[in-house]
Write a protein that holds these residues in place. Structure first.
Motif, mmCIF file in Angstrom:
data_model
loop_
_atom_site.group_PDB
_atom_site.id
_atom_site.type_symbol
_atom_site.label_atom_id
_atom_site.label_comp_id
_atom_site.label_asym_id
_atom_site.label_seq_id
_atom_site.Cartn_x
_atom_site.Cartn_y
_atom_site.Cartn_z
ATOM 1 N N GLN A 48 5.847 6.159 7.893
ATOM 2 C CA GLN A 48 5.861 4.690 7.924
ATOM 3 C C GLN A 48 4.500 4.116 8.287
ATOM 4 O O GLN A 48 4.057 3.113 7.728
ATOM 5 N N ARG A 49 3.820 4.753 9.240
ATOM 6 C CA ARG A 49 2.553 4.183 9.698
ATOM 7 C C ARG A 49 1.516 4.179 8.580
ATOM 8 O O ARG A 49 0.701 3.266 8.469
ATOM 9 N N PHE A 50 1.549 5.214 7.700
ATOM 10 C CA PHE A 50 0.601 5.238 6.586
ATOM 11 C C PHE A 50 0.923 4.143 5.570
ATOM 12 O O PHE A 50 0.031 3.454 5.072
ATOM 13 N N ALA A 51 2.222 4.004 5.240
ATOM 14 C CA ALA A 51 2.608 2.975 4.269
ATOM 15 C C ALA A 51 2.276 1.577 4.795
ATOM 16 O O ALA A 51 1.778 0.714 4.054
ATOM 17 N N LEU A 52 2.534 1.344 6.060
ATOM 18 C CA LEU A 52 2.223 0.041 6.652
ATOM 19 C C LEU A 52 0.725 -0.236 6.638
ATOM 20 O O LEU A 52 0.285 -1.352 6.341
ATOM 21 N N ARG A 53 -0.035 0.778 6.947
ATOM 22 C CA ARG A 53 -1.479 0.578 6.967
ATOM 23 C C ARG A 53 -1.998 0.266 5.566
ATOM 24 O O ARG A 53 -2.842 -0.621 5.371
ATOM 25 N N THR A 54 -1.505 1.007 4.545
ATOM 26 C CA THR A 54 -1.998 0.759 3.189
ATOM 27 C C THR A 54 -1.534 -0.600 2.682
ATOM 28 O O THR A 54 -2.267 -1.291 1.960
ATOM 29 N N LEU A 55 -0.319 -1.008 3.040
ATOM 30 C CA LEU A 55 0.110 -2.372 2.708
ATOM 31 C C LEU A 55 -0.816 -3.391 3.361
ATOM 32 O O LEU A 55 -1.156 -4.422 2.758
ATOM 33 N N GLY A 56 -1.216 -3.120 4.578
ATOM 34 C CA GLY A 56 -2.186 -4.000 5.232
ATOM 35 C C GLY A 56 -3.484 -4.073 4.459
ATOM 36 O O GLY A 56 -4.094 -5.146 4.330
ATOM 37 N N ASP A 57 -3.926 -2.922 3.903
ATOM 38 C CA ASP A 57 -5.155 -2.918 3.102
ATOM 39 C C ASP A 57 -5.023 -3.823 1.875
ATOM 40 O O ASP A 57 -5.961 -4.536 1.514
ATOM 41 N N VAL A 58 -3.853 -3.754 1.210
ATOM 42 C CA VAL A 58 -3.631 -4.595 0.025
ATOM 43 C C VAL A 58 -3.715 -6.072 0.404
ATOM 44 O O VAL A 58 -4.391 -6.870 -0.263
ATOM 45 N N HIS A 59 -3.055 -6.446 1.474
ATOM 46 C CA HIS A 59 -3.086 -7.850 1.904
ATOM 47 C C HIS A 59 -4.492 -8.271 2.332
ATOM 48 O O HIS A 59 -4.920 -9.397 2.049
ATOM 49 N N ARG A 60 -5.203 -7.370 2.976
ATOM 50 C CA ARG A 60 -6.587 -7.687 3.360
ATOM 51 C C ARG A 60 -7.444 -7.935 2.125
ATOM 52 O O ARG A 60 -8.223 -8.888 2.061
ATOM 53 N N ASP A 61 -7.287 -7.054 1.105
ATOM 54 C CA ASP A 61 -8.103 -7.179 -0.101
ATOM 55 C C ASP A 61 -7.824 -8.486 -0.849
ATOM 56 O O ASP A 61 -8.716 -9.031 -1.509
ATOM 57 N N THR A 62 -6.578 -8.951 -0.762
ATOM 58 C CA THR A 62 -6.211 -10.177 -1.497
ATOM 59 C C THR A 62 -6.395 -11.431 -0.654
ATOM 60 O O THR A 62 -6.032 -12.523 -1.096
ATOM 61 N N GLY A 63 -6.942 -11.274 0.552
ATOM 62 C CA GLY A 63 -7.199 -12.431 1.399
ATOM 63 C C GLY A 63 -6.003 -12.922 2.181
ATOM 64 O O GLY A 63 -6.085 -13.954 2.861
ATOM 65 N N ALA A 64 -4.862 -12.190 2.120
ATOM 66 C CA ALA A 64 -3.676 -12.578 2.893
ATOM 67 C C ALA A 64 -3.801 -11.979 4.293
ATOM 68 O O ALA A 64 -3.103 -11.028 4.664
#
Length: 845
Positions: free
Chosen positions: A763-779
């Protein structure tokens, strides 16, 4: 080919010779064209820049004249062309310093090796000769110069981040102190400076305890004190026969003068005279570098590079280094720190081949008076009750401190010193009990023999079989397995050995002097049958494998592996990690022993379990060495499953070390074995790891293909953990490809799979990568939410290293939101965690 320089005063060179450009107007014209190299630049824009916003009525013909003369200067009229009301300057790849700068920075960003990243960034920054375009100040150039300067500052920030990873905190702090004054508004530079100042160099304190009852040696201690002088030789070779007290003296002196070495004390037993393999210079330096705060991935691979880094890190520091039990000068030649430090080497060899400023101190046997003083310290009034017997005991022990200590310990429960002397003299003709003029090592052996024969039978057997154990120390459970006895009984026998001064206990682990280990090995070869020794070794190997398997499961409870009942229950990953650290050398030796004994299945399975520890700690040397042995063993046995597992493990290790060609070769070899075995789970993990390697080198499309195939196999095998990791990696790959929708879809699926399975590690890896996606899109708000959830799991399960990586991402998002104080706090927390742990964790393996 021409060379164009804009990172400083405008400069053009042909064949290494400067091209004269003429006055300010023509230089401004060229600078503007270079700022938009290979692009059409409209005439009115050029005229406006050249004449500072006031081109005048005759700007066009004047501009044509300057263009004509510029073409002549460049010597290549076809470079500067006109079409559709605009001029275009052709610049070939590698001709413009700004383009070369961007290429080097891009290469640095793409490498996972901190050493290479630093080298590339420093090469890039070396291209800068001053302010972009120098004294040319046209508004269009000013804007371009500002962008170039921004890229330079980003490169500087990346450089110092990489230097911190290499443990060069003092250098970073010194260089950033000046930079932050020059750029007071550059927050990241200030953050890096604070991190550098916070992450002060590690101060190791590795001295073993001083020996009890140390007496005498006034002269040698004074000689060692002379090393404290600024002009003293930085190295002292403390040499003498076995058992003469070299280690005790070195450690005693080190404790006494430790305050003179504020940067710490390093200690290492090089095992030069141990029955087992000595410590190699490369392994020794790897340990020293980690002790001095170098992150695991930043430890160089070659001996020469490790030695150079060690010399660099110890430069201008005041460290004390004790190199104990060196066998040859070659073993220590690469281990010597900078001259500002002091090194004491103990050896039975004279080390005459050790060159440079070295002071040699020959340690002889104790003088009679100091030997008597030692016995009085150990025995109290009993030593004075029978002076003649005490003198005889000193002579029987050849005035060797080790022999005297063991003899004194043996007196517990005896009537007098005279009784002991009589016992030593009777019945030992074959051991050559000697007088003071004889061989001192034979005297030590005589004392060992007498002490051994006073032991109860079970303790004697434990002492003998201990000689078969490959480690420098051992826990009671390992020795119980060796003897085939239960742990409580073994502890009782160990207490007997400790009381007899034939073993030492420290924090639950037991060790013996190297002379005693050699003596024990000699005894077991004489007194125990080959079958008994073989059975003992097999019991120890079996115990090592089962316990390593249990420790591996404790490190990663959701990891795939053969089901087996636990023989040892670890309280958690921290205890398992500690066990692996203690047993590291023994496991490495056990893999080799198993292979040599033809126990091929055990050899590769032990290497496989050991991989979990090496993966976390990045002990690549041990990882690759054990897996190569395991691969050879599996190949010799024709075990395709073992070969596949070892190839997969070697692929991950080489990928971690950025040795991508070797990694791909191993993963492809593993895939071929798995194809014939029809083992979908193993094949899936190998494909996933191959995908990670392709992903690391930018072959993202091939990585997506591997992840997709791995996902199918994981689902076929019913491996939900693997399914979640493959989905996570697919999401990360789609993120790199810019496909945000596909990335988000795969990552949400990954999170759901891990949540259904209760796999918080995934879970921690999936959450972190989801965070990366949101960071990249400015969310940024969503990024913060996912990063914080990932961080909470990391903290809950005790994964402090991954917590550091999430803190870093949190800091970047908070800084983007303008929450500078919170961002700095995250940076500090990440720095503190990375300073606490010396190794690197790679996602998705």
């Amino acid at each position: 080919m021409l060379e164009f320089g804009v990172l400083g005063q405008l400069d053009v060179r042909a064949g290494g010779r400067r091209v004269p450009l003429g006055g300010r107007l023509r230089r401004t014209l060229l600078a503007v064209l270079l700022s938009r190299a290979n692009e059409p630049v409209p005439v009115d824009l050029l005229a406006d820049a050249v004449w500072d916003g006031e081109p005048g009525d005759r700007a066009a013909p004047k501009l044509q004249l300057h263009v004509h003369r510029l073409r002549q200067a460049l010597g290549s009229p076809g470079r500067l062309t006109f079409a559709n009301g605009a001029y275009r300057l052709t610049v070939l790849p590698g001709e413009l310093d700004a383009e070369r700068f961007d290429t080097l920075v891009g290469d640095a960003t793409g490498t996972g090796d901190p050493d290479r990243r630093v080298a590339l960034l420093r090469d890039a920054l070396a291209l800068w000769r001053g302010a972009p375009f120098g004294d040319l100040d046209a508004p269009l150039l000013t804007a371009c110069a500002r962008r170039l300067e921004g890229r330079r500052l980003l490169a500087l920030e990346d450089l110092y981040q990489a230097e911190l990873a290499r443990g060069r905190h003092e250098l970073v702090a010194a260089e950033l102190t000046t930079l932050t004054r020059e750029h007071p508004g550059r927050e990241r530079l200030h953050q890096l400076l604070r991190i550098a100042q916070h992450r002060t160099p590690a101060v190791p304190a590795q001295l073993p305890p001083a020996v009890r009852g140390f007496t005498g040696r006034t002269g040698p201690l004074t000689t060692l004190d002379d090393l404290l002088a600024d002009d003293a030789p930085p190295v002292c070779a403390l040499v003498g026969t076995a058992g003469v007290g070299k280690t005790s003296l070195a450690v005693r002196w080190a404790h006494r003068v430790s305050k003179h070495f504020p940067d710490g004390q390093l200690y290492l037993d090089l095992r030069g005279y141990d029955p087992r393999a000595p410590v190699t210079p490369a392994d020794a330096l790897g340990g020293f570098l980690r002790s001095l705060g170098v992150d695991g991935p930043s430890v160089p691979q070659s001996l020469a590079e490790r030695a150079a880094r060690f010399a660099e890190l110890t430069g201008n520091r005041r460290l004390l280094l004790i190199l104990d039990n060196a066998r040859t000068a070659e073993q220590v030649r690469h281990l010597l720190p900078s001259p500002s430090c002091r090194t004491v080497i103990t050896s039975r060899d004279a080390l005459t081949d050790l060159t440079g400023p070295v002071r040699r101190l020959d340690l002889g046997r104790l003088p009679d008076d100091e030997a008597g003083q030692l016995l009085r310290t150990l025995l109290g009034t009993r030593a004075d009750a029978s002076p003649r017997a005490t003198t005889a005991l000193i002579e029987r022990c050849a005035r060797l401190p080790l022999a005297l200590r063991i003899a004194a310990e043996s007196l517990h429960g005896r009537d007098s010193v005279a009784d002991l002397v009589a016992q030593l003299a009777d019945g030992h003709d074959s051991l050559d009990v000697l007088d003071a003029g004889g061989d001192p090592q034979a005297a030590v052996r005589a004392v060992f023999s007498w002490s051994y024969e006073q032991l109860p039978g079970p303790a004697r057997r434990l002492f003998r079989l201990w000689g078969l154990h490959p480690g420098r120390d051992a826990e009671a459970e390992a020795l119980a397995a060796l003897c085939g006895t239960d742990v409580a009984e073994t502890r009782a026998h160990l207490d007997v050995l400790v009381r007899a001064h034939l073993a030492e206990e420290d924090l639950g682990r037991y060790r013996t002097h190297d002379l005693l280990r050699a003596y024990a090995l000699e005894l077991t070869r004489v007194e125990d049958s080959p079958a008994d020794r073989s059975h003992a070794t097999d019991r120890l190997l079996d115990w090592t494998l089962t316990t390593a398997h249990d420790a591996r499961q404790a490190l990663d409870p959701h990891a795939a592996g053969p089901a087996a009942p636990a023989t040892r229950v670890f309280t958690g990953s921290a205890e398992a990690l500690h066990w692996f650290t203690d047993e590291q050398a023994a496991i490495r030796a056990a893999v080799r022993t198993a292979a040599d004994r033809g126990r091929h299945d055990l050899a590769w399975r032990l290497a496989s379990s050991f991989r979990a520890y090496c993966y976390l700690t990045k002990h690549w040397d041990d990882w690759i060495a054990t897996h190569r042995i395991g691969l050879s063993a599996a190949t010799a046995a024709g075990d395709r499953h073992g070969q596949a597992d070892m190839h997969n493990g070697l692929g991950v290790a080489h990928s971690d070390r950025d040795e991508h060609t070797a990694a791909i070769e191993h993963h492809l070899a593993a895939a071929e074995h798995y194809r014939t075995l029809d083992v979908p789970r193993g094949a899936a993990w190998n494909l996933n790891n191959l995908g990670v390697t392709y992903h690391d080198i930018g072959r993202v499309t091939e990585a997506v293909d591997c992840y997709g195939k791995a996902l199918e196999l994981f689902r076929r095998a019913g491996d939900s953990r693997g399914e979640g990791f493959a989905l996570n990696n697919l999401g990360d790959a789609y993120r790199d490809l810019g496909d945000v929708a596909s990335a988000t879809d795969r990552l949400r699926q990954a999170l759901e799979v891990h949540q259904r399975a209760g796999d918080r590690d995934g879970q921690r890896f999936a959450l972190r990568t989801l965070g990366d996606v949101h960071r990249d899109t400015g969310a940024h708000g969503e990024a913060l939410r996912h990063y914080r959830r990932s961080l909470a799991i990391c903290q809950d399960i005790g994964d402090r290293w991954h917590a550091a990586t999430v803190y870093t991402r949190l800091g970047a998002v908070l800084e983007a939101l303008g929450r500078t104080a919170a961002a700095v706090n995250c940076d500090r927390r990440a720095a503190a965690l990375r300073n606490e742990f010396s190794d690197h964790l790679v996602d998705g393996r």
